[in-house]
Motif scaffolding. Sequence first.
Motif, PDB file in Angstrom:
ATOM      1  N   ALA A   1       0.723   2.187 -10.189  1.00 15.05           N
ATOM      2  CA  ALA A   1       0.395   0.857 -10.699  1.00 15.05           C
ATOM      3  C   ALA A   1      -0.497   1.042 -11.923  1.00 15.05           C
ATOM      4  O   ALA A   1      -1.718   1.164 -11.823  1.00 15.05           O
ATOM      5  CB  ALA A   1      -0.293   0.022  -9.625  1.00 15.05           C
TER       6      ALA A   1
ATOM      7  N   VAL B   1       3.061  -6.232 -10.420  1.00 12.91           N
ATOM      8  CA  VAL B   1       3.019  -5.937  -8.989  1.00 12.91           C
ATOM      9  C   VAL B   1       3.046  -7.240  -8.207  1.00 12.91           C
ATOM     10  O   VAL B   1       2.725  -8.315  -8.730  1.00 12.91           O
ATOM     11  CB  VAL B   1       1.757  -5.125  -8.608  1.00 12.91           C
TER      12      VAL B   1
ATOM     13  N   ILE C   1       1.456  -8.870  -4.548  1.00 12.59           N
ATOM     14  CA  ILE C   1       0.308  -8.669  -3.664  1.00 12.59           C
ATOM     15  C   ILE C   1       0.747  -8.961  -2.233  1.00 12.59           C
ATOM     16  O   ILE C   1       1.216 -10.063  -1.927  1.00 12.59           O
ATOM     17  CB  ILE C   1      -0.877  -9.569  -4.041  1.00 12.59           C
TER      18      ILE C   1
ATOM     19  N   LEU D   1      -0.525  -3.298  -2.875  1.00  9.56           N
ATOM     20  CA  LEU D   1       0.211  -3.592  -4.100  1.00  9.56           C
ATOM     21  C   LEU D   1       1.645  -3.134  -3.936  1.00  9.56           C
ATOM     22  O   LEU D   1       1.907  -2.041  -3.452  1.00  9.56           O
ATOM     23  CB  LEU D   1      -0.432  -2.889  -5.301  1.00  9.56           C
TER      24      LEU D   1
END
Length: 286
Positions: free
Chosen positions: A131, A137, A139, A210
Amino acid sequence: MKSRRALLMLGLAMVLGLAAVLLAARWLRQPASSSVHIAVAAADVGLGQRLAPDMVALAEWPAGSVPAGAQLDLAALAGRVLKASVQRGEPVTEARLAPAGTLGGLSALIAEGKRAITVRVNDVVGVAGFALPGNFVDILVYAPAQNNGSNGSESALSKIVLERILVLAVAQEVARDDTKPRVVNAVTLEVTPGQAEQLDLARSVGTLSLVLRNQVDPQPGATPGATRHSVLGLGAGAAPAAPTDLAATVPAAAPRLLRAALPPSAEPARYCIGVIDGNRSSRECL
């Protein structure tokens, strides 16, 4: 005859020479292509940096291919902050600059109407360090099971709460040119004010993770979430069915009662044979 041919060749040569001179003179009289001087990077400059006088210079650029937003005055660039990195020799355009008056650092990278929030990660939560700044991304939050007393208990739940969130920085680094994974302990995300509230509540409810997604994939991943029952293939709140025990479900006296209930004609036939062994004989029935 020979002199006549020589004169003819001489005249042809003179005509061709005169034509060549006229063409060359016409070509030399063409106006030279115009050019302008625009500001370019004098060195590699990373995003979030404030421009210093030695970081930019004027360079000659064809007038017909000047990029949009090109800067012509170096004095106007003094103190401006880059929101996108530039390499040496690249034009410094308005699209690469943060608004005038912006301070350097991470604040210059936050889009208007957005906020930056930092979440704690580890080598697993941070997608093994992949990341990176500039990635998007999702969550994911894991909420453990809870007992609500008289209201019953809530099963453990795993759910995507925010989607397509931009990673602004990992730890204190905002550079987006590196593709090597970096395991850090904090990731800064760009969110709206409402998403910041949801994320702050989600990390108090359970554990955050993530989920790295494709850069150009805009499709939402709407899911109902995963619970213990959905993962194990059980009904909501239903206990797994116990294996069937035939010995326990069928009474021990069932064969005898079943035989007594059958009519005599329904009893299976018996087959008998005689066996002779020397002087002895016997009868055996199946």
